[in-house]
Design an enzyme around this catalytic site. Sequence first.
Site, short mmCIF file in Angstrom:
data_model
loop_
_atom_site.label_atom_id
_atom_site.label_comp_id
_atom_site.label_asym_id
_atom_site.label_seq_id
_atom_site.Cartn_x
_atom_site.Cartn_y
_atom_site.Cartn_z
N GLY A 80 0.81 -1.22 0.00
CA GLY A 80 0.00 0.00 0.00
C GLY A 80 0.84 1.26 0.00
N ASN B 177 -8.11 4.49 8.23
CA ASN B 177 -7.61 3.32 8.96
C ASN B 177 -7.86 3.39 10.46
OD1 ASN B 177 -5.78 5.52 8.49
ND2 ASN B 177 -4.17 4.33 9.44
N GLN C 14 -7.79 0.30 3.31
CA GLN C 14 -8.71 -0.19 4.33
C GLN C 14 -10.09 -0.52 3.75
OE1 GLN C 14 -7.99 -0.95 7.45
NE2 GLN C 14 -5.92 -0.13 7.45
N SER D 9 -3.89 -3.12 -0.79
CA SER D 9 -2.90 -3.93 -0.07
C SER D 9 -3.49 -5.31 0.23
CB SER D 9 -2.53 -3.22 1.23
OG SER D 9 -1.76 -4.09 2.03
N HIS E 36 -2.44 -7.65 2.54
CA HIS E 36 -2.47 -8.19 3.91
C HIS E 36 -3.60 -7.65 4.76
CE1 HIS E 36 -0.54 -5.01 6.51
NE2 HIS E 36 -0.19 -4.55 5.33
N CYS F 112 1.98 7.47 23.23
CA CYS F 112 2.87 6.53 23.91
C CYS F 112 3.09 5.26 23.11
CB CYS F 112 2.31 6.17 25.27
SG CYS F 112 2.23 7.58 26.35
#
Lengths: 141, 391
Positions: free
Chosen positions: B73, B153, B181, B201, B203, B327
Amino acid sequence: MYTETVMDHFKNPRNVGNIENADGVGQVGNAKCGDIMKIYLKINDDIIEDVKFETFGCGSAIASSSMATELIKGKNINEAVELSNKAVVEALGGLPPVKVHCSVLAEQAIKSALYDYAQRTNKVIKGLENFNPEEEEHSCH
Amino acid sequence: MSKKIYLDNAATTKVRKEVVEEMIKYFDEFYGNPSSQLYELGRKSKEAIEKSRKTIADFINADEKEFYFTGGGSESDNWAIKGVAFANMKKGKHIITTKIEHHAILHTCEYLEKFGFETTYLDVDQYGMIDLEQLKVSIRPDTILISIMYANNEIGTIQPIEQIGEIAHEHGIIFHTDAVQAMGAVKIDVKKQHIDLMSMSAHKVGGPKGIGGMYIRKGVKIDNFIHGGGQERGKRAGTEGVQNIVGFGKAVELINKNFDKHVEALTLKRNKLIEGIKSNIEDVILNGHPTMRLPNNVNFSYKYVEGESILLLLDMEGIAASSGSACTSGSLDPSHVLLATGLDHGTAHGSIRFTLSEEITDEDIEFVVETMKSIIEKLRKISPLNKNNAM
């Protein structure tokens, strides 16, 4: 990613909560950075009799707060003020480089609470001469 | 730890068994180089590629000559943006995109700015939806490309692709959409929707990693991105990853089989999880659009708590999810998508994305809701932002 000690303190944080009529309270960090730590101290004869914390943040922030409170509990304020972020990291068995700022935050939170205590009691704590809690509350570490 | 519940299908999906079985043959049985057309082994590989190409092209209503395999992608996005920009720069150097694109688009546009290209980043509303009026007024005489993602996404918002395509074509502008997506989750018809270029894409749809695709409408002016040999009709060099291409084709074939049922089943599960969280946990905000959203996307912000802590506790219960918190990314800023929808930093830090697959059962969903409820309670008890904590 995290050491066993970090995970232990994250899963079962010590000294969580707050203290009514605390002798010193310090808060550092802000929501923008994703970390806020608040430390409450109960001090008697310059000895930290009790310490509690509240933290908004990631796993290492919670673990750093927990460890830092353990490290200063029962200590004299002049010893506690010397607690460095390095000591917190060491006690946790290490932190990933991007998370070291959490330990800095823990050090600052304790300094900030001690500063508050010093202000309230008109005491001078060596090592806090140049400490500015306002700055610590608004900067991202 | 008992059962594992994988709820990060927007990150990647499990490769389906049938796909693996099909791929394996192309490692040690049909290993010929598809460019070696003078012997059977080579021809076999070539045939396999063309079969996959047809399956995927049919799936998006494209001509098979308009579909090209890429390395994924991100490569497709890079190719679309850079290829169109450099091939059309005599006409103009202005690109329109949005603030919520994947970094493969955003960082590519930033890179092009070094070459004098200008980018307009469209705002989105609280649901992550662009404003077609803002798109229209952003168009300039030197606009050469509009690139707007099909579905986001992180928050799953689906854009009005057909209308965007119409607007682009009314102005003679090339329209690219990142459908990484969206593919396999919504019906795509590149002809009807006026799409000129589309990134895909494998996967994300039960295929292998490291293989993607790009639709390029016949006649669209685009430079090559990977230069070299004459593979992919001279448009994308490099020996084809035959086994990956075969896997991609097989994955799409499987999705195509039960498409409507698959989407309906996912939507039901999604709604069940959304309802479960909403009715069991206080102070939550659903991120993304309530209806125009991917059938497998559930994204909430949980006030007063931080995302990484939630993910760590979920992991202990065997649940895999993702977060828009800084984070988890190593930077100090939370997700650019959540900030673009108007969330404040603190709330954006406390967001969790669950992306479902058909394997998830109703019991799994109930377990996830119960687990989330206790995790949020636990973390809110520690949080200084939670005003309910008694002093």
